[in-house]
Design a protein around this motif. Structure first.
Motif, PDB file in Angstrom:
ATOM      1  N   LEU A 312       0.849  -1.194   0.000  1.00  7.89           N
ATOM      2  CA  LEU A 312       0.000   0.000   0.000  1.00  7.89           C
ATOM      3  C   LEU A 312       0.885   1.245   0.000  1.00  7.89           C
ATOM      4  O   LEU A 312       1.933   1.258   0.649  1.00  7.89           O
ATOM      5  N   ASP A 313       0.445   2.286  -0.696  1.00  7.94           N
ATOM      6  CA  ASP A 313       1.211   3.523  -0.777  1.00  7.94           C
ATOM      7  C   ASP A 313       0.385   4.666  -0.194  1.00  7.94           C
ATOM      8  O   ASP A 313      -0.369   5.331  -0.914  1.00  7.94           O
ATOM      9  N   PRO A 314       0.492   4.934   1.108  1.00  3.70           N
ATOM     10  CA  PRO A 314      -0.321   5.989   1.711  1.00  3.70           C
ATOM     11  C   PRO A 314      -0.079   7.371   1.129  1.00  3.70           C
ATOM     12  O   PRO A 314      -0.990   8.199   1.095  1.00  3.70           O
ATOM     13  N   HIS A 315       1.124   7.665   0.666  1.00  4.87           N
ATOM     14  CA  HIS A 315       1.364   8.964   0.055  1.00  4.87           C
ATOM     15  C   HIS A 315       0.578   9.114  -1.250  1.00  4.87           C
ATOM     16  O   HIS A 315       0.021  10.185  -1.522  1.00  4.87           O
ATOM     17  N   ALA A 316       0.532   8.043  -2.028  1.00  4.20           N
ATOM     18  CA  ALA A 316      -0.284   8.077  -3.254  1.00  4.20           C
ATOM     19  C   ALA A 316      -1.762   8.191  -2.905  1.00  4.20           C
ATOM     20  O   ALA A 316      -2.531   8.874  -3.600  1.00  4.20           O
ATOM     21  N   MET A 317      -2.182   7.517  -1.831  1.00  6.69           N
ATOM     22  CA  MET A 317      -3.570   7.608  -1.394  1.00  6.69           C
ATOM     23  C   MET A 317      -3.928   9.039  -1.006  1.00  6.69           C
ATOM     24  O   MET A 317      -5.023   9.530  -1.326  1.00  6.69           O
ATOM     25  N   ALA A 318      -3.012   9.712  -0.304  1.00 12.52           N
ATOM     26  CA  ALA A 318      -3.264  11.096   0.096  1.00 12.52           C
ATOM     27  C   ALA A 318      -3.423  12.000  -1.111  1.00 12.52           C
ATOM     28  O   ALA A 318      -4.271  12.910  -1.124  1.00 12.52           O
ATOM     29  N   LEU A 319      -2.621  11.782  -2.142  1.00 16.96           N
ATOM     30  CA  LEU A 319      -2.743  12.584  -3.363  1.00 16.96           C
ATOM     31  C   LEU A 319      -4.071  12.325  -4.055  1.00 16.96           C
ATOM     32  O   LEU A 319      -4.714  13.257  -4.563  1.00 16.96           O
ATOM     33  N   ALA A 320      -4.498  11.064  -4.067  1.00 13.46           N
ATOM     34  CA  ALA A 320      -5.796  10.736  -4.657  1.00 13.46           C
ATOM     35  C   ALA A 320      -6.918  11.443  -3.909  1.00 13.46           C
ATOM     36  O   ALA A 320      -7.815  12.049  -4.515  1.00 13.46           O
ATOM     37  N   LEU A 321      -6.881  11.378  -2.586  1.00 18.18           N
ATOM     38  CA  LEU A 321      -7.901  12.052  -1.792  1.00 18.18           C
ATOM     39  C   LEU A 321      -7.890  13.555  -2.042  1.00 18.18           C
ATOM     40  O   LEU A 321      -8.943  14.203  -2.089  1.00 18.18           O
ATOM     41  N   ALA A 322      -6.701  14.133  -2.220  1.00 17.82           N
ATOM     42  CA  ALA A 322      -6.580  15.576  -2.393  1.00 17.82           C
ATOM     43  C   ALA A 322      -7.228  16.069  -3.685  1.00 17.82           C
ATOM     44  O   ALA A 322      -7.648  17.227  -3.764  1.00 17.82           O
ATOM     45  N   ILE A 323      -7.320  15.203  -4.686  1.00 14.10           N
ATOM     46  CA  ILE A 323      -7.946  15.617  -5.945  1.00 14.10           C
ATOM     47  C   ILE A 323      -9.371  15.069  -6.071  1.00 14.10           C
ATOM     48  O   ILE A 323      -9.987  15.153  -7.134  1.00 14.10           O
ATOM     49  N   GLY A 324      -9.886  14.500  -4.977  1.00 12.46           N
ATOM     50  CA  GLY A 324     -11.271  14.044  -4.952  1.00 12.46           C
ATOM     51  C   GLY A 324     -11.486  12.620  -5.402  1.00 12.46           C
ATOM     52  O   GLY A 324     -12.630  12.200  -5.599  1.00 12.46           O
ATOM     53  N   ALA A 325     -10.406  11.838  -5.553  1.00 19.67           N
ATOM     54  CA  ALA A 325     -10.519  10.456  -6.017  1.00 19.67           C
ATOM     55  C   ALA A 325     -10.584   9.497  -4.832  1.00 19.67           C
ATOM     56  O   ALA A 325     -10.196   9.831  -3.708  1.00 19.67           O
ATOM     57  N   ASP A 326     -11.066   8.295  -5.097  1.00 17.63           N
ATOM     58  CA  ASP A 326     -11.159   7.259  -4.075  1.00 17.63           C
ATOM     59  C   ASP A 326      -9.845   6.484  -4.045  1.00 17.63           C
ATOM     60  O   ASP A 326      -9.483   5.825  -5.026  1.00 17.63           O
ATOM     61  N   PRO A 327      -9.088   6.514  -2.952  1.00 10.78           N
ATOM     62  CA  PRO A 327      -7.798   5.818  -2.905  1.00 10.78           C
ATOM     63  C   PRO A 327      -7.910   4.305  -2.988  1.00 10.78           C
ATOM     64  O   PRO A 327      -6.924   3.623  -3.274  1.00 10.78           O
ATOM     65  N   ARG A 328      -9.092   3.769  -2.764  1.00 10.87           N
ATOM     66  CA  ARG A 328      -9.255   2.313  -2.870  1.00 10.87           C
ATOM     67  C   ARG A 328      -9.107   1.831  -4.304  1.00 10.87           C
ATOM     68  O   ARG A 328      -8.945   0.627  -4.547  1.00 10.87           O
ATOM     69  N   CYS A 329      -9.163   2.746  -5.259  1.00 13.52           N
ATOM     70  CA  CYS A 329      -8.996   2.374  -6.666  1.00 13.52           C
ATOM     71  C   CYS A 329      -7.532   2.229  -7.068  1.00 13.52           C
ATOM     72  O   CYS A 329      -7.240   1.755  -8.168  1.00 13.52           O
ATOM     73  N   LEU A 330      -6.621   2.665  -6.208  1.00  5.81           N
ATOM     74  CA  LEU A 330      -5.199   2.572  -6.538  1.00  5.81           C
ATOM     75  C   LEU A 330      -4.729   1.125  -6.475  1.00  5.81           C
ATOM     76  O   LEU A 330      -5.116   0.376  -5.576  1.00  5.81           O
ATOM     77  N   PRO A 331      -3.869   0.702  -7.397  1.00  3.31           N
ATOM     78  CA  PRO A 331      -3.368  -0.672  -7.357  1.00  3.31           C
ATOM     79  C   PRO A 331      -2.343  -0.863  -6.247  1.00  3.31           C
ATOM     80  O   PRO A 331      -1.628   0.061  -5.872  1.00  3.31           O
ATOM     81  N   ARG A 332      -2.283  -2.071  -5.715  1.00  6.69           N
ATOM     82  CA  ARG A 332      -1.234  -2.417  -4.764  1.00  6.69           C
ATOM     83  C   ARG A 332       0.010  -2.848  -5.536  1.00  6.69           C
ATOM     84  O   ARG A 332      -0.074  -3.350  -6.657  1.00  6.69           O
ATOM     85  N   THR A 333       1.171  -2.657  -4.899  1.00  6.12           N
ATOM     86  CA  THR A 333       2.401  -3.175  -5.460  1.00  6.12           C
ATOM     87  C   THR A 333       2.778  -4.467  -4.743  1.00  6.12           C
ATOM     88  O   THR A 333       2.193  -4.810  -3.709  1.00  6.12           O
ATOM     89  N   GLU A 334       3.740  -5.179  -5.284  1.00  5.91           N
ATOM     90  CA  GLU A 334       4.186  -6.427  -4.665  1.00  5.91           C
ATOM     91  C   GLU A 334       4.998  -6.107  -3.410  1.00  5.91           C
ATOM     92  O   GLU A 334       5.971  -5.338  -3.459  1.00  5.91           O
TER      93      GLU A 334
END
Length: 439
Positions: A312-334
């Motif tokens: 999980l990438d919480p920094h990427a999640m924060a950026l998604a939230l900041a632009i109004g996107a749902d962070p649950r849509c972000l892909p996980r990495t290995e």
């Protein structure tokens, strides 16, 4: 082809700067503002800093540059500044009042007492300014900490009125610094959440000697999602963190109860969007969870641990939230490790501070442990002396490692310490269980 969204990054340093450098380019474009509170000469920005003027200028910049969002994970000014800029520029975000309600530790205690009293500690506000006579009739021992502060500054157990009085007396330079750190926040409190009261004072709590944990998660459109729990281990007999570890050893039912407490509190303060961190105690004998504090932002150094262990990438999640996107849509990495830790090197006396590692030592570390992430924190003698007075310790290094298991992690830490020329402090004498540490 649409251009990558532009996001404002406020007070973007250390773990945040590393993460955002990795995320810059194709996914996002960044504008940066703010100063580094912990390094010279950047921290000269504190002189004359006006949070409201800073926010007004950034709101104009956001409109002019077409920002899609604004993010900050810095506790002192950043999280509140980002909320104020988002509000002024019409960007996605949570309300400044909800940020204040979390960061004003006395107000947060009052909210928690209303919505989840079983998770609260006995508390009281100290109704006097720093340096004034301490009122009679207070109960000791108690744990004293500022209503608004970070990194355990001025947070400690006191056993008597005389000790509390000494704890609140400062020299002229110290008084100036403390006031400059708190006043920008307090000015916004007076305007936006006046019922919280002054932040220029201490909060007194019942001292506890229990294991500590961090619940991390996010809220999107009012719905809370847990990322995980990070375990905190402390230097024995102190309130200083020795290391943080992921995954947690807490049983899932306890994590679920902690999540329910967080959900009740965040709903009560109307925290609608963003990452959060809840520090808490767990008393296994009494099977009780009690809250230390709420942070209305990502705990930045944990972001790397979640990437290593959970993908999980919480920094990427924060950026998604900041632009109004749902962070649950972000892909996980290995995931790259089964366990990971943030390891802290501290000195408790000025003569214990080792030299910073040379370029050659850093190169040896990178060659032997290429996945290691190292931050050194050199300071002047006067700054070290102030840390020792305010924090009872001086943190001079921080290292992140991932490993196959706990034994492998410890062996890597020992190897890193030898390469850096430092003691194996993050595992010295085993885990401790000090009093009410305040992250």
């Amino acid at each position: 082809m649409s251009r990558a969204p532009r996001v404002g990054l406020l007070f973007d340093f250390d773990f945040d700067a590393v993460a955002h450098a990795r995320l810059a380019g194709a996914p996002f474009r960044f504008d940066r503002a703010g100063f580094d509170l912990f390094s010279f000469p950047s921290n000269l920005g504190l002189i004359g800093f006006d949070l409201e003027r800073f926010v007004q200028g950034l709101a104009r910049r956001a409109r002019r540059r077409g920002w899609a969002g604004v993010v900050s994970h810095q506790d002192q000014y950043g999280a509140l500044a980002a909320a104020l800029v988002a509000e002024a520029a019409g960007l996605p975000g949570t309300s400044p009042e909800s940020i204040i309600a979390c960061q004003h530790k006395l107000h947060a205690r009052r909210v928690l007492e209303r919505v989840c009293p079983q998770a609260n500690l006995p508390f009281a506000g100290l109704d006097c300014d720093y340096g004034q006579p301490i009122p009679q009739g207070l109960r000791y021992p108690c744990f004293a900490k500022p209503v608004k502060a970070a990194f355990s500054v001025l947070a400690r157990r006191v056993d008597s009125r005389a000790e509390l009085q000494a704890h609140t007396r400062f020299g002229r330079r110290e008084q100036w610094l403390i006031r400059r750190l708190v006043e920008p926040f307090d000015r916004i409190v007076r305007r936006r959440l006046p019922e919280a009261g002054s932040a220029h004072r201490l909060l007194l709590e019942e001292p506890r000697r229990l294991a500590q944990y961090n619940l991390d998660g996010f809220v999107h459109e009012g719905r809370m999602q847990v990322l995980g729990v990070v375990d905190a281990i402390l230097y024995p007999g102190t309130q200083a963190f020795q290391r943080w570890e992921l995954p947690s050893r807490l049983p899932p039912p306890v994590i679920a109860r902690a999540a329910d407490i967080a959900r009740r509190f965040l709903n009560a303060v109307d925290f609608r969007r963003g990452l959060f961190n809840m520090e808490f105690f767990y008393d296994a004998a009494a099977d009780r969870v009690t809250v230390i504090e709420f942070n209305p932002r990502l705990a930045s150094q944990f972001g790397d641990l979640y990437r290593r262990v959970l993908g999980l990438d919480p920094h990427a999640m924060a950026l998604a939230l900041a632009i109004g996107a749902d962070p649950r849509c972000l892909p996980r990495t290995e995931p790259t490790a089964a366990v990971a830790a943030s390891l802290v090197w501290r000195a408790f006396h000025a003569h214990e501070v080792p030299p910073m590692p040379s370029r050659a030592r850093r190169a040896d570390l990178a060659l032997a442990l290429p996945d290691a992430l190292l931050f050194t924190q050199p300071k002047t003698r006067s700054a070290i002396a102030r840390d020792l007075k305010w924090l009872d310790s001086y943190r001079y290094g921080l290292l992140h490692l991932g490993a196959r298991d706990a034994d492998d992690l410890r062996q890597q830490c020992e190897q890193a310490a030898a390469l850096l020329g430092w003691p194996n402090a993050p595992y010295a004498r085993g885990p401790g269980s000090p009093l009410n540490a305040d992250g």
